[in-house]
Design an enzyme around this catalytic site. Structure first.
Site, PDB file in Angstrom:
ATOM      1  N   ILE A 168       0.831  -1.199   0.000  1.00 49.34           N
ATOM      2  CA  ILE A 168       0.000   0.000   0.000  1.00 49.34           C
ATOM      3  C   ILE A 168       0.869   1.253   0.000  1.00 49.34           C
ATOM      4  CG2 ILE A 168      -1.682   1.322   1.337  1.00 49.34           C
ATOM      5  CD1 ILE A 168      -2.903  -1.368   2.170  1.00 49.34           C
ATOM      6  N   ARG A 247      -3.971   2.646  10.230  1.00 53.31           N
ATOM      7  CA  ARG A 247      -4.823   2.244  11.346  1.00 53.31           C
ATOM      8  C   ARG A 247      -4.923   3.398  12.337  1.00 53.31           C
ATOM      9  NH1 ARG A 247      -7.157  -0.809   8.876  1.00 53.31           N
ATOM     10  NH2 ARG A 247      -7.490  -3.047   9.164  1.00 53.31           N
ATOM     11  N   GLU A 276     -14.202   3.229  15.814  1.00 49.75           N
ATOM     12  CA  GLU A 276     -15.078   3.465  14.663  1.00 49.75           C
ATOM     13  C   GLU A 276     -16.378   2.704  14.840  1.00 49.75           C
ATOM     14  OE1 GLU A 276     -11.413   3.790  11.406  1.00 49.75           O
ATOM     15  OE2 GLU A 276     -12.885   2.186  11.243  1.00 49.75           O
ATOM     16  N   HIS A 295     -13.311   5.707   6.959  1.00 50.25           N
ATOM     17  CA  HIS A 295     -12.678   4.434   6.569  1.00 50.25           C
ATOM     18  C   HIS A 295     -13.105   3.999   5.165  1.00 50.25           C
ATOM     19  CE1 HIS A 295     -10.601   0.858   8.705  1.00 50.25           C
ATOM     20  NE2 HIS A 295     -10.331   0.836   7.409  1.00 50.25           N
ATOM     21  N   SER A 296     -12.954   4.898   4.220  1.00 51.33           N
ATOM     22  CA  SER A 296     -13.437   4.636   2.861  1.00 51.33           C
ATOM     23  C   SER A 296     -12.341   4.705   1.802  1.00 51.33           C
ATOM     24  CB  SER A 296     -14.532   5.642   2.509  1.00 51.33           C
ATOM     25  OG  SER A 296     -14.027   6.975   2.569  1.00 51.33           O
ATOM     26  N   ALA A 297     -11.101   4.955   2.189  1.00 48.80           N
ATOM     27  CA  ALA A 297     -10.033   5.139   1.201  1.00 48.80           C
ATOM     28  C   ALA A 297      -9.758   3.875   0.400  1.00 48.80           C
ATOM     29  CB  ALA A 297      -8.752   5.597   1.896  1.00 48.80           C
TER      30      ALA A 297
END
Length: 332
Positions: A168, A247, A276, A295-297
């Site tokens: 990543i 994280r 979350e 938390h959508s990346a």
């Protein structure tokens, strides 16, 4: 969190050939959270029926016998024993799995990455370009109905420090380098990485942080990275924009709030939080110059799960350890 007593020290301690033989008789079990379409796709990969499991959260419906392979977002407590050959996580992060109880000795843990690197890379690039074009400033002017030109910048020639040089982090670096951004990767050990202009470790990190226009974290959550971004780390950032796509637990939020207040951190983009989802009264919503993106990346698609599970299955059939195997002792 450290490795549990009896855990494999590394994936190399797992006998891939023995695991390959055991797969022929293993039951493959899918978490109830997985869609029927995804389960059918898994059945095509393994060439046999995949069993569904109810009450995974409680671990009450304990299958008898073994061995077994489990696919899902988490591993039920009742399956953390000698029957487990392999757990394939439908998520990229495995901190919740490893912190959920003792990891069974000799069991393989793999994870789903899929197209997440590309998605997260584009996410980071989008916010970098928004930063350069002062999109937040223009949005504020729009709300106030103000017509005024604002200074903008080119991304090329500026520096981004990326914590994490795995799949990543490398994808993030690639997206930024395509726009001329110089990238410095932060790794746990010194090594050459083709995906970065430079890789640093140890004390070098505090030396490069003041040069960064953007600081991006792709770090997993482990015992070594919990609250890694603390007051000292933020104090080394000379007004950089901080982005967290790794994280949430790696960031000391009190320290971040103070750094935003005193200007050590210019802006923050947080895709992940330690707790979350964030409720409407959570303190994170009040952080100055901060955007939270729920938390959508790098949302995982079902096709990612199938592709990565199939690659792991094929590797094991050939007696090889999968590329996506997790080093449980290292927690990533």
């Amino acid at each position: 969190m450290g490795a549990s007593e009896g855990n494999p020290r590394s994936v190399e301690d797992i006998d891939a050939e023995a695991l390959s033989h055991a797969l022929s008789s293993a039951r493959v079990i899918a978490d109830e959270a997985l869609s029927a379409e995804l389960v059918r796709a898994l059945e095509r990969v393994v060439g046999r029926a995949v069993q569904r499991r109810a009450d995974t959260a409680a671990g009450s419906a304990r299958p008898d016998g073994g061995p077994l392979v489990y696919v899902g977002p988490n591993l039920p407590p009742g399956l953390r024993d000698e029957r487990l050959l392999w757990f394939h996580s439908t998520n990229a992060g495995v901190d919740t799995v490893l912190r959920g109880g003792r990891w069974p000795h000799g069991a393989l843990l793999t994870r789903t990455v899929g197209g997440m690197g590309e998605r997260i890379g584009q996410y980071v690039l989008a916010w970098v370009l928004a930063d350069c074009q002062d999109v937040p400033g223009y949005l504020d002017q729009h709300r106030k109905r103000v017509w005024q030109r604002r200074p903008t910048q080119l991304a090329g020639g500026q520096t981004a420090v990326v914590f994490g040089v795995g799949a990543i982090g490398t994808a993030v670096s690639g997206a930024l380098r395509n726009c001329g951004v110089r990238t410095v990767g932060v790794a746990t050990r010194q090594r050459a990485e083709a995906g970065f202009d430079r890789v640093v470790t140890g004390t070098q990190v505090r030396e490069v942080l003041p040069t960064a226009r953007w600081v991006v974290s792709t770090l997993p959550l482990t015992s070594a990275t919990e609250d890694f971004f603390d007051a000292g780390m933020f104090a080394s950032m000379a007004g950089a924009t901080f982005m967290n796509v790794g994280r949430g637990g790696t960031v000391d939020m009190t320290a971040l709030a103070a750094a935003l207040e005193d200007g050590a951190v210019g802006r923050a983009v947080l895709d992940v939080l330690a707790e979350e989802p964030a409720g409407p009264d959570a303190a994170c919503w009040s952080l100055p110059r901060t955007v939270i993106t729920s938390h959508s990346a790098g949302i995982t698609a079902e096709s990612d799960v199938v592709t990565d599970f199939a690659a792991c299955w094929e590797a094991l059939q050939q007696g090889r350890l999968p590329r996506l195997a997790v080093r449980t002792a290292r927690e990533y």
